[in-house]
Write a protein that holds these residues in place. Structure first.
Motif, mmCIF file in Angstrom:
data_model
loop_
_atom_site.group_PDB
_atom_site.id
_atom_site.type_symbol
_atom_site.label_atom_id
_atom_site.label_comp_id
_atom_site.label_asym_id
_atom_site.label_seq_id
_atom_site.Cartn_x
_atom_site.Cartn_y
_atom_site.Cartn_z
ATOM 1 N N ILE A 125 0.808 -1.222 0.000
ATOM 2 C CA ILE A 125 0.000 0.000 0.000
ATOM 3 C C ILE A 125 0.844 1.276 0.000
ATOM 4 C CG2 ILE A 125 -1.977 -1.121 1.091
ATOM 5 C CD1 ILE A 125 -1.175 0.285 3.708
ATOM 6 N N ALA A 126 2.154 1.153 0.227
ATOM 7 C CA ALA A 126 3.015 2.346 0.197
ATOM 8 C C ALA A 126 4.446 1.922 -0.084
ATOM 9 C CB ALA A 126 2.934 3.118 1.519
ATOM 10 N N LEU A 127 5.180 2.812 -0.762
ATOM 11 C CA LEU A 127 6.567 2.539 -1.122
ATOM 12 C C LEU A 127 7.500 3.518 -0.433
ATOM 13 C CD1 LEU A 127 6.242 2.121 -5.015
ATOM 14 C CD2 LEU A 127 5.869 0.401 -3.231
ATOM 15 N N GLY A 128 8.656 3.011 -0.011
ATOM 16 C CA GLY A 128 9.691 3.868 0.510
ATOM 17 C C GLY A 128 10.527 4.453 -0.617
ATOM 18 N N GLU A 129 11.412 5.347 -0.252
ATOM 19 C CA GLU A 129 12.262 6.015 -1.228
ATOM 20 C C GLU A 129 13.062 5.005 -2.056
ATOM 21 O OE1 GLU A 129 16.036 9.145 -1.264
ATOM 22 O OE2 GLU A 129 14.905 8.772 0.593
ATOM 23 N N GLY A 130 13.063 5.221 -3.362
ATOM 24 C CA GLY A 130 13.864 4.398 -4.251
ATOM 25 C C GLY A 130 13.224 3.109 -4.707
ATOM 26 N N VAL A 131 12.013 2.822 -4.254
ATOM 27 C CA VAL A 131 11.352 1.564 -4.617
ATOM 28 C C VAL A 131 10.460 1.771 -5.834
ATOM 29 C CG1 VAL A 131 9.773 -0.246 -3.867
ATOM 30 C CG2 VAL A 131 11.397 0.729 -2.241
ATOM 31 N N GLU A 132 10.637 0.954 -6.829
ATOM 32 C CA GLU A 132 9.784 0.974 -8.015
ATOM 33 C C GLU A 132 8.941 -0.291 -8.131
ATOM 34 O OE1 GLU A 132 12.225 1.642 -11.406
ATOM 35 O OE2 GLU A 132 12.860 3.660 -10.775
ATOM 36 N N SER A 133 9.410 -1.376 -7.533
ATOM 37 C CA SER A 133 8.707 -2.654 -7.584
ATOM 38 C C SER A 133 8.942 -3.372 -6.255
ATOM 39 C CB SER A 133 9.229 -3.499 -8.751
ATOM 40 O OG SER A 133 8.592 -4.750 -8.800
ATOM 41 N N PRO A 134 7.881 -3.991 -5.722
ATOM 42 C CA PRO A 134 6.531 -4.182 -6.256
ATOM 43 C C PRO A 134 5.710 -2.895 -6.203
ATOM 44 C CG PRO A 134 6.666 -5.065 -4.025
ATOM 45 C CD PRO A 134 8.057 -4.664 -4.412
ATOM 46 N N ALA A 135 4.743 -2.799 -7.095
ATOM 47 C CA ALA A 135 3.922 -1.603 -7.201
ATOM 48 C C ALA A 135 2.814 -1.602 -6.154
ATOM 49 C CB ALA A 135 3.303 -1.517 -8.597
ATOM 50 N N PRO A 136 2.317 -0.422 -5.772
ATOM 51 C CA PRO A 136 1.155 -0.364 -4.886
ATOM 52 C C PRO A 136 -0.005 -1.171 -5.465
ATOM 53 C CG PRO A 136 2.131 1.808 -5.102
ATOM 54 C CD PRO A 136 2.829 0.930 -6.104
ATOM 55 N N GLY A 137 -0.674 -1.929 -4.610
ATOM 56 C CA GLY A 137 -1.771 -2.781 -5.044
ATOM 57 C C GLY A 137 -1.359 -4.208 -5.341
#
Length: 329
Positions: free
Chosen positions: A70-82
């Motif tokens: 449900i949320a990404l930290g800095e620098g994360v592209e994958s896995p995507a939200p959802g």
């Protein structure tokens, strides 16, 4: 959020459902809305005080989950939200929300439910590193897996068979042995006596190429007796005690390898390497009609103490899970 912590070291009764602030993902991390969490022996050891959480790690128990990012930290592209993922954690899985390293999030194999997926990461990482990397199990070889009715055991049996190995296993009682035989393993009831002679009989006197051991203690001598020349002994745990006498003349004469590892203290880059290997080599083996987790029982998060009692009492055949999504509003 609701979370389970141990109020003090002790038995299952010290586990408490409490309120905690929802965590926020840092660099390289994701926030997961947890659907289910796996229950493991290291959780029991942490709760009892025998194996405290590493410094800087949350006191919320739980090393593996499945849920939705449900949320990404800095620098994360994958896995995507959802995205629905299953993840290996340093801790914090017994909660409505958990932080995971993005590098340790795995896709859920098709046909595997969230509760089933939640009990896979710890076993997949452990078995890949120990059974296949350190143990070097190869097609056509025979492996002795102790504790075949455990979560690691039932998964290890299937993975070994999936790569073309034969499996001998130990378990306590005729019922569990019969279920393991139905899975295609040759089962030995350890309650009837030492296992070395039956293993040698089943292998025509040669012995097994690999032993995956959770027992330790006095069982080590028997394991060495039933290893074939150049055999590999891999220790996962030591439920019968960490001290054992080793006959070095036997180790030298047969050219045996004794090795071991533990997963939680490994550095982040090593766990990320294992995640890539698991994704490449083991995830394609999972799914309906293939390798699947054996789920013994699922408990609501609020009943974590009962889940620990069930696992400690040896009632399980396969893994135990906590159904976090079942929490009342």
């Amino acid at each position: 959020m609701k979370a389970i912590v141990a109020s003090q070291p002790g038995g299952p009764e010290v586990l408490r459902l409490t309120d905690r602030e929802r965590p926020e993902p840092g660099p390289g991390e994701v926030l997961i809305a947890v659907a289910a969490a796996g229950v493991n022996r290291p959780d029991i050891m942490q709760r009892s005080g025998a194996l405290p959480a590493p410094p800087g790690v949350t006191d919320v128990l739980g090393l593996e989950v499945c849920g939705t990012v449900i949320a990404l930290g800095e620098g994360v592209e994958s896995p995507a939200p959802g995205a629905t993922v299953m993840a290996l954690l340093n801790g914090g899985g017994y909660a409505e929300y958990a932080i995971a390293s993005a590098a340790l999030c795995l896709p859920v194999p098709e046909g595997i439910s969230p509760t089933e997926a939640a009990v896979l990461p710890e076993g997949l990482f452990t078995l890949w590193h120990n059974l296949f990397e350190r143990g070097r199990l190869a097609p056509g070889e025979t492996v002795l897996i102790h504790g075949g009715a455990s979560g690691i055991g039932t998964l290890g049996i299937q993975l070994a068979q999936a790569v073309g190995a034969q499996v001998i296993t130990t378990a306590g009682g005729a019922e569990k042995c019969a279920r393991l035989e139905a899975m295609g393993a040759r089962a030995i009831d350890y309650r009837k006596g030492p296992h070395a002679a039956p293993v040698l009989e089943l292998t025509g006197g040669r012995g097994v190429e690999v032993v995956l051991d959770i027992t330790g203690g006095e069982a080590l001598a028997q394991n060495l007796d039933c290893l074939a020349p150049e055999g590999r002994h891999v220790s996962l745990s030591f439920m019968a005690g960490p001290q054992a006498q080793v006959d070095l003349s036997k180790v030298m004469r047969k050219g045996l390898w004794l090795t071991s590892s533990t997963l939680r203290p490994k550095p982040a880059h090593e766990k990320a390497r294992l995640a890539r290997a698991v994704t490449r080599h083991l995830l394609p083996l999972l799914g309906p009609g293939k390798v699947a987790p054996v789920l013994s029982r699922s408990f609501p998060l609020a009943e974590a103490a009962q889940a620990h009692r069930w696992l400690e009492g040896g009632e399980n055949f396969g893994k135990v899970a906590l159904d976090v999504a079942a929490l009342p509003d």
